[in-house]
Design a protein around this motif. Structure first.
Motif, PDB file in Angstrom:
ATOM      1  N   CYS A   5      42.087  39.036   0.678  1.00  0.00           N
ATOM      2  CA  CYS A   5      41.231  38.049   0.020  1.00  0.00           C
ATOM      3  C   CYS A   5      41.795  37.543  -1.306  1.00  0.00           C
ATOM      4  O   CYS A   5      41.156  36.721  -1.964  1.00  0.00           O
ATOM      5  N   ALA A  32      43.775  34.723   1.963  1.00  0.00           N
ATOM      6  CA  ALA A  32      43.083  33.718   1.165  1.00  0.00           C
ATOM      7  C   ALA A  32      43.942  33.408  -0.055  1.00  0.00           C
ATOM      8  O   ALA A  32      44.101  34.239  -0.951  1.00  0.00           O
ATOM      9  N   VAL A 135      37.108  28.979   1.014  1.00  0.00           N
ATOM     10  CA  VAL A 135      36.329  30.219   0.989  1.00  0.00           C
ATOM     11  C   VAL A 135      35.554  30.426  -0.308  1.00  0.00           C
ATOM     12  O   VAL A 135      34.739  31.356  -0.389  1.00  0.00           O
ATOM     13  N   LYS A 163      29.210  30.161  -0.580  1.00  0.00           N
ATOM     14  CA  LYS A 163      30.514  30.800  -0.738  1.00  0.00           C
ATOM     15  C   LYS A 163      30.556  31.626  -2.031  1.00  0.00           C
ATOM     16  O   LYS A 163      29.802  31.388  -2.966  1.00  0.00           O
ATOM     17  N   ALA A 287      32.368  35.230   2.986  1.00  0.00           N
ATOM     18  CA  ALA A 287      32.901  33.870   2.862  1.00  0.00           C
ATOM     19  C   ALA A 287      32.560  32.989   4.055  1.00  0.00           C
ATOM     20  O   ALA A 287      32.954  31.825   4.089  1.00  0.00           O
ATOM     21  N   ILE A 289      33.527  33.267   7.278  1.00  0.00           N
ATOM     22  CA  ILE A 289      34.707  32.983   8.082  1.00  0.00           C
ATOM     23  C   ILE A 289      34.406  33.267   9.543  1.00  0.00           C
ATOM     24  O   ILE A 289      33.894  34.331   9.874  1.00  0.00           O
TER      25      ILE A 289
END
Length: 290
Positions: A5, A32, A135, A163, A287, A289
């Protein structure tokens, strides 16, 4: 899915193709990315890293550690034991989302903002929030030297997206994330580097706030003992895998040992389900995802 991340896109240290090769070798599915905020600097000597970790994780010696890592020149650059290095007030979000566009199955993107920079934070969020792979917002009150509450306008807008914000907070008022949370109710906040620079004092403050998380990134700031302690204190559901690459311990080729933190987590967390949460599931949920 295993997700790093926290990684800075700095191709002067590690090109995108090289990063993907290292991801494959370490078994990491996605990263990320965020813009680089400092010019490339050399790896710190291991004894300096060990000394810093010893000093900064103890309340009685934290002031000494601050003297080592919180020095800024008149030009606004960071002064580290290895030298003075240029800080970028407005990290390049365009390069991040261009990389995400080119490698959508491997990269995700943070929009980096700075209330003291040239780019308006709310406008930067508006520019990137609908970009594929977005994100959340990355901020650095420590090196950009501001009180986190100045992020309130962008934080309130970010809450609407669902987010998170990833923050590297600093010392004194630059570490007052509590004021930001009060100004932006509902903000999902990730504190970088296991809650640097107050560590266990920070864990105590956030234990009752389920909207605040920590990442386990950076070999300089976060040692094995701190990693184990924060996971035990906050629980696996509040901890996220990150590397802070391309900075960190080097491999034999002189570039980041990308698998180092992944191997540490594998070693410290024997339960496969708990490892999955830390290594990717927590961040994927946080986030949004898919």
């Amino acid at each position: 899915m295993i997700i790093d991340c926290h990684f800075h896109l700095e191709e002067g240290l590690l090109a995108r193709d090289e990063l993907i090769e290292r991801m494959d070798a370490a078994g990491v599915d996605r990263v990320a990315l965020m813009g680089a905020m400092v010019e490339p600097f050399p790896e710190a000597a291991k004894f300096l890293v060990s000394l810093l970790q010893f000093l900064i994780t103890r309340r009685a010696t934290r002031g000494i550690a601050k003297a080592l890592v919180a020095n800024f020149s008149e030009r606004g650059n960071i002064k580290l034991p290895m030298g003075e290095f240029k800080l970028y007030p407005d990290p390049d979000n365009g390069a991040v989302f261009e990389a995400v566009k080119k490698f959508p199955k491997r990269f995700l993107g943070w929009a980096f903002v700075n209330p003291r920079g040239a780019n308006d934070p709310v406008k930067e969020l508006a520019r990137w929030k609908k970009a594929p792979g977005f994100v959340g917002v990355k901020v650095h009150p420590f090196w950009h030297r501001y009180d986190p509450v100045l992020l309130a306008p962008v934080a309130r807008e970010l809450v609407k997206t669902g987010k998170p914000m990833l923050a590297h907070v600093g010392f004194g008022s630059h570490g007052d994330f509590g004021a930001l949370l009060r100004a932006a109710p509902g903000l999902k906040l990730i504190l970088a580097h296991a809650g640097f620079p107050e560590y266990s004092d920070t864990w105590e403050k956030i234990r009752g706030n389920k909207n605040v998380f920590v990442d386990l990134s950076q070999t300089g700031y976060v040692g094995e003992k701190t990693t184990r302690q924060v996971i035990e204190y906050l629980g696996v559901e509040r901890c996220l895998f990150g590397t802070d690459g391309p900075f960190g311990y080097h491999a034999a080729d002189g570039k980041i040992d990308y698998g180092f933190i992944r191997r540490r987590i594998d070693r410290l967390i024997p339960d496969a389900g708990a490892r999955r949460r830390i290594l990717g599931e927590n961040f994927a949920v946080l986030a949004g995802i898919v």
